[in-house]
Design an enzyme around this catalytic site. Sequence first.
Site, short mmCIF file in Angstrom:
data_model
loop_
_atom_site.label_atom_id
_atom_site.label_comp_id
_atom_site.label_asym_id
_atom_site.label_seq_id
_atom_site.Cartn_x
_atom_site.Cartn_y
_atom_site.Cartn_z
N GLU A 228 -53.09 -78.85 -0.64
CA GLU A 228 -54.38 -78.98 -1.35
C GLU A 228 -55.53 -79.40 -0.45
O GLU A 228 -56.68 -79.44 -0.89
CB GLU A 228 -54.22 -79.99 -2.50
CG GLU A 228 -53.29 -79.49 -3.58
CD GLU A 228 -53.08 -80.51 -4.70
OE1 GLU A 228 -53.33 -81.70 -4.47
OE2 GLU A 228 -52.67 -80.09 -5.80
N TRP B 290 -46.53 -77.70 -11.50
CA TRP B 290 -45.49 -76.80 -10.99
C TRP B 290 -44.23 -77.58 -10.61
O TRP B 290 -43.17 -77.00 -10.44
CB TRP B 290 -46.01 -75.99 -9.79
CG TRP B 290 -46.26 -76.78 -8.51
CD1 TRP B 290 -46.92 -77.96 -8.39
CD2 TRP B 290 -45.85 -76.41 -7.18
NE1 TRP B 290 -46.96 -78.35 -7.06
CE2 TRP B 290 -46.32 -77.41 -6.30
CE3 TRP B 290 -45.15 -75.33 -6.64
CZ2 TRP B 290 -46.10 -77.38 -4.92
CZ3 TRP B 290 -44.95 -75.30 -5.27
CH2 TRP B 290 -45.41 -76.30 -4.42
C1 BGC Z 1 -49.46 -82.43 -5.12
C2 BGC Z 1 -49.12 -81.30 -6.06
C3 BGC Z 1 -48.29 -81.84 -7.20
C4 BGC Z 1 -49.02 -82.99 -7.87
C5 BGC Z 1 -48.19 -83.64 -8.95
C6 BGC Z 1 -50.16 -83.52 -5.88
O1 BGC Z 1 -50.41 -84.60 -5.03
O2 BGC Z 1 -50.27 -81.96 -4.07
O3 BGC Z 1 -48.39 -80.30 -5.39
O4 BGC Z 1 -48.03 -80.85 -8.12
O5 BGC Z 1 -49.34 -83.98 -6.93
O6 BGC Z 1 -47.00 -84.14 -8.44
#
Ligand code: BGC
Length: 721
Positions: free
Chosen positions: A461, A319
Site C-alpha cells: 500500500e 482480503w
Molecule cells: C494491510 C492490508 C490488510 C489490512 C488488514 C493493512 O495494513 O496492508 O493488506 O488487508 O491491513 O489486515
Amino acid sequence: MWKVQINHFNEATIVHHGNQFLIGNGKMGYRGTLEEFNKEQLVGLNLPGLYDQFEDKWRESVNAPNPFFTQVKFGGQVLNPLLLKPIQHEQILDIKKGIHSRETSWMLNNTMITIQSERFISMVQKDLMVMKYSVTVDQLAELVIETGIDGAVWDINGPHLENSDVQTIDNILVLNMNTQELKIPVVVSEGILTNKDVNENINLDHEQIMRSLKLTLKKDETFTFYKFASIKQGESSNEATLETKAAMEQGYEVLYQEHVEAWDDKWKLADVVITGDEEAQFNLRYSIYHLLILTPTSEYASIPARGISGQTYKGAIFWDTEMFMLPFYLNTDLEAANKLIQYRVHTLDGARRKAKEYGYRGAYYAWESQETGDDACSHFNVTDVFTKRPIRTYFRDKQIHISGDVVYGIWQTYLRTMDLNILINGGAEVIMECARFFYSYGYYNLDQDRFEILDVTGPDEYHERVNNNAFTNRLVLETFTILDQVLTLLKEHKNNTYQQLIETLNFEADYQKILEITPKLYIPQANDNHVIEQFDGYYKLEDVSVEEVKSRLVHPNEYWGGGNGVASSTQIIKQADIVTMLYLFKNDYTDGVKKANWEFYEPRTEHGSSLSACMYALVACDNGNPNWAYPYFMKTASVDLTGKTKQYAGDIYIGGTHPAANGGAYMTAIYGFAGLNIVDDQIQLTPQLPDHWNSLSFKLVLKDECYQITIEKDKTTIVKE
Ligand code: BGC
C-alpha cells in the site's frame, strides 16, 4: 503446553493483554481484561457482525455493555490493581478449553483478600457468557461486591447504542438498547447464583446496572457467585431473559462441560502437532486458537481483519479472509468455509454499487466490507501525525485486487469440494460480475497491442496508483481463467443455470470479449536477473535500505505511504507483493525466479503488515529452504503473543489481534513445511521440515473423509480415519 500465563501485574501491558487473553466464539469476543476494569482499560464485548454509524464518524462494529463487570470493596477500598498494588497476580488463558481465569491477592488491614475468576463464552450456546467469581479472605471480613452490567462502553467512533432502558425480571438484570443508525435492538441480561444467601441491593442506573452484595466472610471462607449472561442482537429482552434463566437452571458445571467438549471436538480436527520445537508448537496452537474463536456463525457475517478483539479497522472484512484464513477452514471445517463464501454472495449488490460509484460495470468488492458489502473504507483513511489532517489514501478506490481475491477464494472452495452448488448458489454470479468489473477497469494499449491494468494499488500500500502491478494483473488473469472454467462447467453440467445466468446478467457479449482479451492481458515477466518488476517504473525508484527509510521518519507513527510518505519514492515496500503472487501461482514460476525475487524483495520489505511474513515463509519453503522460512513462520505465529506489531498508522489506532497472521502460521505449517497440495482429490506432500523438527502431524478433511497426516524425518504417512 496449552496455556498463556502471566504472573504479575503491569499496567503498561493492559491493552496488549486485552488482545492476548481474548475469548470468543465467532459471534462474540470478550477482551482479556480484568473484571474490575472499565472502558478506560479497553474492556470490550465485541459483536462482529453488527455495525453502526454514529453521526458522520466511521461506521464500525458494535461493542456491547459489559455483563461481567465486578468489583470488590473492602474497608472502603476498591480492589483494583490500578488503585492498590496486589501481592500476587496471575492471568491465564487455557487455549485448549477457551477459558480465561485470573487470581489476584491483596493485603489490606492485615487481611489477605483473594479474587479468583473463570469465564468463557459458550462454544455451544452462542449468545451466552458464563463466569464463576470467588472471593476468599484469611480473616473475618466485611465486603461489598458490586457486579452487574457496565453500560459505559469503549467505542472508537461511537457511541453506538442509545435509548437504554433497564429492567429486572425475576432478579435478572436486563439492559435494552438499540443501535443509533439502524435501530437494531441489543439486549444484555445477566443473572447470578451464589453459594450462600447474601443481602443484595440493585441499582438501576442506566450506565451501571449493579447489584451490591453485602457479606461478612469468616476466616478462610470463600464466597462464590456464578454469572450467566445472554446477549441478543435484533431480539427482545424476553429472549435474553429466557436464555439467562435456562442457563441458570443448567448451572455452571453443565455449561462448562458442554463448552469444553465442543472445544475438544474442534481441536480434534484443527490441531497441528509439532515435535522437537515446543515454542513453535505453542505459537502455532495459539494461532489456531484464534482461528477457532473466529469460526463464523452466520453466512451474513465474515471474519474482520482484527477478529473479535474490537473495533479497529471498523470491524471490517478485508482480503485477509479469503487469502489468509479460508485455507484453515477448508481443511478443518467446511461448513465455516462455506459461510465465508456465502458472505461474499450476500454482499454482491454492495460490490455492484461500488463498481457503479466509480463508473465501472460488474462487482468491485469493498476494501473494508461490512454487512451490506458497501465500502466502509474512507478516502481519507489515515491521519497525518503532524497536522492531524486526514491523508488521501487510495485503498478504497484503487485496491482492485480485492475482487480477484474473492474469486480466488470461491474457486479454491469449489476445487476442494468439487461441489457445483457453490457455483450455482451465487458463486458463479460473483465470479462473472468480478470478471466483468476487471474487463471494464482495464485499458487496451493499442501501441503495444496489450490489455493493461492501470492506476491500481497492489498489496504494497505504500505505492499507490501504479500501473501494471504484477500481482494484480496476474490475479485478473486468474479471474478471467476461472470465469471460463466456471462457465464451461455450468454449460456442461447445469445448462439451465448457465443459460439463466447469461441471460439475467446479459453476459454473452462480455464473455466473448473477455475470452478475446485474455491472451492479450499483460503479465509482467522476469528480467535477465529473474526478477519481476512490482509495477511499471518500480526500478526507477530510490534503492535504499529499510533502515535508511526508517531513519528519515520525523515521528515514529508517521505514515510511510501516501503522496508524501517516506517510502513512496523508494523501493521499500510495506508487505509481500510479488512474493504473494509467487506463492499463489507457484506453478507458473521456476525455482530460480522464486529465489531471485525472494532475495531481491525481502531486503526491500518493511513487513509493516502482519500479512507479510507468512508469504515469505511459504515461498521459502516452496523453494526448498525451510530454514529460511522458519524465522518468518515464528514471527507470524507469535504476533498476538508478543504484541509486536504496528499500533498506529498515522494517528489511527490499528492494534488488536491479527487473524490473517494466525491463518498465515497455519498455512506455513501445512502448505509450507508439510508441502500439502491437493490435486484432483489426491493428497500430495512435499515435506520440508526445519532441521530441528522431528515431526509434524495434522488432520485434513477431504470429501467427507478425515485423514491423519504425519511427517517424520524419514517417512510420511497418510491414514484415513
Ligand atoms: C494491510 C492490508 C490488510 C489490512 C488488514 C493493512 O495494513 O496492508 O493488506 O488487508 O491491513 O489486515
